[in-house]
Design an enzyme around this catalytic site. Structure first.
Site, short mmCIF file in Angstrom:
data_model
loop_
_atom_site.label_atom_id
_atom_site.label_comp_id
_atom_site.label_asym_id
_atom_site.label_seq_id
_atom_site.Cartn_x
_atom_site.Cartn_y
_atom_site.Cartn_z
N LYS A 158 52.66 -17.36 49.36
CA LYS A 158 51.84 -16.25 48.87
C LYS A 158 52.50 -15.35 49.78
O LYS A 158 52.97 -15.46 51.10
CB LYS A 158 50.63 -16.61 49.85
CG LYS A 158 49.69 -15.52 49.47
CD LYS A 158 48.30 -16.11 49.34
CE LYS A 158 47.21 -14.80 49.86
NZ LYS A 158 45.44 -15.04 49.52
N ILE B 93 39.88 -18.36 52.35
CA ILE B 93 39.25 -17.31 53.17
C ILE B 93 37.66 -17.58 52.71
O ILE B 93 37.00 -17.10 53.58
CB ILE B 93 39.19 -16.38 53.84
CG1 ILE B 93 38.40 -16.10 55.05
CG2 ILE B 93 38.94 -15.12 53.01
CD1 ILE B 93 38.70 -14.40 55.78
N GLY B 94 37.72 -17.21 51.34
CA GLY B 94 36.50 -17.19 50.26
C GLY B 94 36.23 -17.91 48.94
O GLY B 94 35.63 -17.87 47.91
N GLY B 95 37.73 -18.44 48.61
CA GLY B 95 37.69 -19.06 47.85
C GLY B 95 39.10 -18.89 47.22
O GLY B 95 39.25 -19.51 46.14
N SER B 96 40.07 -18.14 47.86
CA SER B 96 41.23 -17.28 47.46
C SER B 96 42.49 -19.02 47.16
O SER B 96 43.46 -18.61 46.76
CB SER B 96 41.86 -17.35 48.73
OG SER B 96 41.76 -15.98 48.38
N SER C 232 42.40 -15.62 46.06
CA SER C 232 43.72 -14.04 45.96
C SER C 232 44.56 -14.91 46.01
O SER C 232 46.35 -13.67 46.39
CB SER C 232 43.38 -13.48 47.45
OG SER C 232 43.58 -14.05 48.68
N SER C 233 44.99 -16.32 45.69
CA SER C 233 46.28 -17.10 45.89
C SER C 233 46.39 -16.57 44.38
O SER C 233 47.00 -17.55 43.44
CB SER C 233 46.19 -18.09 46.70
OG SER C 233 45.87 -18.36 47.74
#
Lengths: 572, 572
Positions: free
Chosen positions: B156, B252-255, B231-232
């Site tokens: 990433k 951090i929230g599902g990334s 986000s990844s």
């Protein structure tokens, strides 16, 4: 707090309300004091040689008096001067009963309280019932109930105790009666410990001393004119005096290490997340920039290890507290002196050490070097930044929580409460963005120290615990030597050196008269030193290792006290 | 953000500055895009069957096309469809060279980029030099350089890379060129990994999608009309497509989990403090209420384990990053199905699942039960409180840091940037005292879930990763299923079920027409579902275990994909 403007930055209006306090709260406090008085079972009390005030003014050493006046029976001396690590074996083999053991410690604890004012609650009768239960269990099952079967352990009052008032020295919390133990208390009970005393701590839990509106100051077991330290104040007194086999303190800025150093015992501030602080009173709840930790205080390093190892490996705190890491305690062999590289911080660049500390460190280093330890000088890394940052972290909620806890009763503020409320920017409330910036500074400091240790193959940092020996009551202002290792989160052992302040040796040298103070805090701290006033105060230092490597710190601590030939069970 | 007022609570004035952006920054972005274009080495590119827009509109499956059109040689297929856990053995035995391995993956990666727009930087030539170095090393020493010798790993972009622009999808950071690798990149390099691609991520890193001002959206490797997640984002695309042996994302929230679920691969969000996030770009620096974690994405659970085990045990991140715990990776045997007790969360009480998710979960549970797994229903514990709290934590600096990073370039804000800036109370800056209260709520939630698992002897919670399969571009609003496990800090594996959306089966049932939405977010999410638009989207779920017990999650994950008969190397 800046060095130049301390005691001036917070606004203390709205905290105190003398009328409300006297009307609504003082009667509760008086009842509480009476309960404590009632806990002083007459069969265990001693006759004091003079009033405490008189003794304090003479620098009386109650621990020495305990032996000189033979205040315990021979058997009681024998039991209470056996390390916990040996007591567990005797109890496990049935060579000692839990009742016998508790009676001896309770006797010594009550005398300790008479001299040092160490206890907030004494409940020996309950402890004896528990001990009897353990003895019955042993008889029935032929084995101990757990690895701490029958060990009398003293507890800092702050930790929740089932069905007992738990106030953390906030008067407003005198109405708080938890329905269950805090996690650490529960684990120790599960392991077989016996409780009988909960110990003193200062208002706000943020003094390196002990004043509060419950019972006031605790005194040093080696010198009644000096402080026992804080905030695990009563633990310092009672463990130093031998009134419990192991004590449990907590430390957010030095609160295990200062009382251990001052009061003549050892203490470990573990790395965070190995020991639970869940369940208890704290003004810093939800604060995780520099978390408080709980840890053991004792008279041998082996006893601290026993506590840590059984607590972690048998107690499995991560099953009761999500905050704790399932990081097993490793058996690390005691290193040879020649295997050790230690960097010594003689001065932290902020506050000059007094003569006994400077001499003690020099003598300690000489002995370590003679034994083959490789000693180098540690040049302080950004200690001013660390000091400023950690002190801001303490108060960066603008003392919101402290204000809430204190103003609820309107209780009078102690001198050092005002001092600590002035930390950082005192009543100024920080934004989350500002707090995050402090965390970034903290992490860069932690990394710098980690890199220093690894890159230079340095095993430990040896440093003063405080710039002085045990201070006079309410005259301890500087946290720089201890709080450094809180912000760094390095496991740090305070160990006794076997050395004591000596008025004939410990006078300022000639250069001191012309010394230019680097800041007002240093000037204030140095002004409190006077060779005659500190005669016989213990000298204890800190050994800090790498984060989460508590085992190595304990193992090296054993080697060091062996080199120094320290035996706290056989002092007088 | 409340469910009722999203997209309205933040003030976006002061962020965008079109003139400044076009004048000072766009030329740099254009140069960056050209560098990416130049990285598409002609010997590795494929001819596309139509324009991407046309393919996207048809729901084209590029992974299937890769096989159907035989875009790789037989050897390249063989290499890129071998699990990393087997590749390391072949490389260690000299049965494969690092150059040979990289060439195969680079070819597949570049085709992956052509279809999915997964890469921000491609540097295959550098990768080949590194691979040659490893081959030379192997020849000279007769052994691999480390346990990941020659494994092509995608990264990433957010993570610092020595001497390469590292921007984290903030245009203002396009001028940032780190002098050294971030810790995780460095550790992987030390272990023998080969780098050749850095992958796409959304502006602010806070979308479960991928839009930014650098290269825009990444596409789903199973369906070009759908999102690869975020986000990844680029990691989802490239790993799902088989263009790297293992990918590294952060969460951090599902990334990690959203892109893994959407894009047809597995991914682990480890417990915090086991993997380093030190060195990189983040809008949450210093935020530790709900920290981001880094973790692996791959096509077999064994590959995730290989990454975790070698990273931790050989990489020793605690020596490079003080944040990491020296908690060794334990070898946990794959459990028998009958040893497992799994609690299934069919619905989190906030957002209803779409038909493919509901069906997929039902079918998965049926297979697990048939294999002997004990399955019970998990009644969500305070998921609304968890959702509200974690979303406040993300933004409680009043988006101070995000504003700083975005406004520095004045770049245009993406739709989902505005969405995520509205989380919690958006631009409202919290005080430290308020943040501490959130932490206290978080800790009580963590304790409640821990107690649930231990008291009920439940090993794992199985849940949807998201209420839907891969969403349409920029239509992913709900984080509730993933962010729950961030605030709880439970290690969570997203695994593929081998099931895919099927328009013939996955239609709303009759009751849906009369369903009363529980909140606006649910209504919004459900409105985006349309059976035909999602044909063939992978179905992946989450398995969450006890905090710090990542090993058990991975071990159970192996058992589960075995029961489900999932083989991501052999799909078409």
């Amino acid at each position: 707090m800046s060095f130049e403007s301390f005691l001036t930055t917070d606004d203390f209006s709205g905290y105190e309300d003398p009328e409300k306090y006297k009307r609504d709260w003082l009667p509760k406090v008086e009842k509480y004091r009476q309960d404590l008085e009632d806990g002083l079972l007459s069969e265990y009390t001693a006759e004091l040689p003079a009033s405490i005030d008189v003794l304090a003014s003479k620098g009386f050493n109650p621990l020495k008096y305990l032996y000189d006046a033979k205040l315990l029976t021979e058997e009681e001396f024998k039991i209470t001067d056996t390390p916990a690590s040996e007591l567990v074996e005797k109890l496990a083999k049935g060579e000692l009963t839990a009742v016998q053991t508790l009676k001896a410690f309770a006797h010594r604890a009550i005398i300790s309280h008479q001299f040092t004012n160490c206890a907030l609650q004494l409940f020996v009768t309950e402890g004896l019932e528990r001990a009897q239960y353990l003895d019955d269990y042993y008889k029935e099952h032929g084995k101990p109930i757990g690895p701490l079967h029958g060990i009398p352990i003293s507890l800092k009052e702050q930790m929740d105790y089932k069905d007992k008032i738990t106030h953390g020295s906030y008067v407003s919390k005198i109405i708080n009666i938890p329905g269950k133990h805090g996690v650490t208390t529960q684990i120790l009970e599960n392991l077989g410990a016996v409780f009988y005393v909960r110990t003193n701590q200062p208002q706000t839990l943020m003094h390196l001393d002990s004043n509060n509106n419950f019972i006031g100051l605790s005194k040093n077991p080696f010198h009644l004119g000096l402080s026992s330290g804080g905030s695990s104040s009563g633990e310092g007194s009672i463990v130093g005096f031998g009134g419990s086999a192991i004590g449990v303190g907590s430390d957010i800025g030095g609160s295990i290490r200062a009382p251990a150093a001052y009061s003549g015992c050892h203490g470990l501030r573990p790395t965070t997340r190995r020991i639970s602080t869940n369940g208890g009173i704290s003004g810093g709840a939800g604060q995780e920039s520099v978390p408080a930790v709980a840890g053991p205080m004792g008279r041998s390093i082996e006893d601290l290890e026993l506590w840590m190892k059984t607590y972690i490996n048998d107690g499995k705190p991560w099953e009761l507290d999500q905050w704790c890491i399932p990081l097993a305690w490793r058996d690390v062999p005691k290193p040879k002196p020649t295997d050790l590289t230690i960097a010594v911080m003689y001065d932290d660049g902020l506050v000059k050490t007094t003569p006994p500390i400077a001499r003690g460190l020099k003598e300690t280093v000489a002995k370590l070097e003679a034994a083959g330890v490789k000693v180098i000088t540690f040049e302080p890394i950004k200690t001013k930044l660390a000091y400023d940052t950690v002190h801001k972290m303490y108060a960066c909620d603008g003392n919101y929580k402290q204000r809430e806890l204190l103003s609820a009763s309107g209780e009078p503020l102690a001198k050092l409460t005002k001092w600590s409320l002035s930390y950082g920017d005192g009543a100024k409330s920080y934004s989350v963005a500002e707090n995050r910036k402090l965390n970034i500074i903290r992490d860069s400091l932690r990394q710098e120290y980690t890199d220093y240790l690894i890159d230079n193959k340095v095993d430990f940092i040896l440093s003063p615990t405080y710039n002085n020996v045990a201070p006079k009551p309410e005259q301890v202002y500087n946290w720089s030597y201890t709080s450094l290792f809180n912000i760094l989160d390095l496991p740090t052992l305070t160990f006794q050196t076997g050395l004591f302040q000596d008025p004939t040796k410990d006078v300022w040298d000639e250069s001191h008269a012309s010394y230019t103070y680097r800041n007002e805090l240093e000037k204030l701290e140095c002004s409190t030193y006077d060779p005659e006033a500190f005669a016989g105060a213990p000298i204890g230092f800190q050994l800090s290792g790498r984060r989460y490597f508590d085992e190595e710190v304990i193992a090296a601590g054993k080697t060091i006290v062996e080199i120094l030939d320290v035996n706290l069970f056989n002092l007088f």
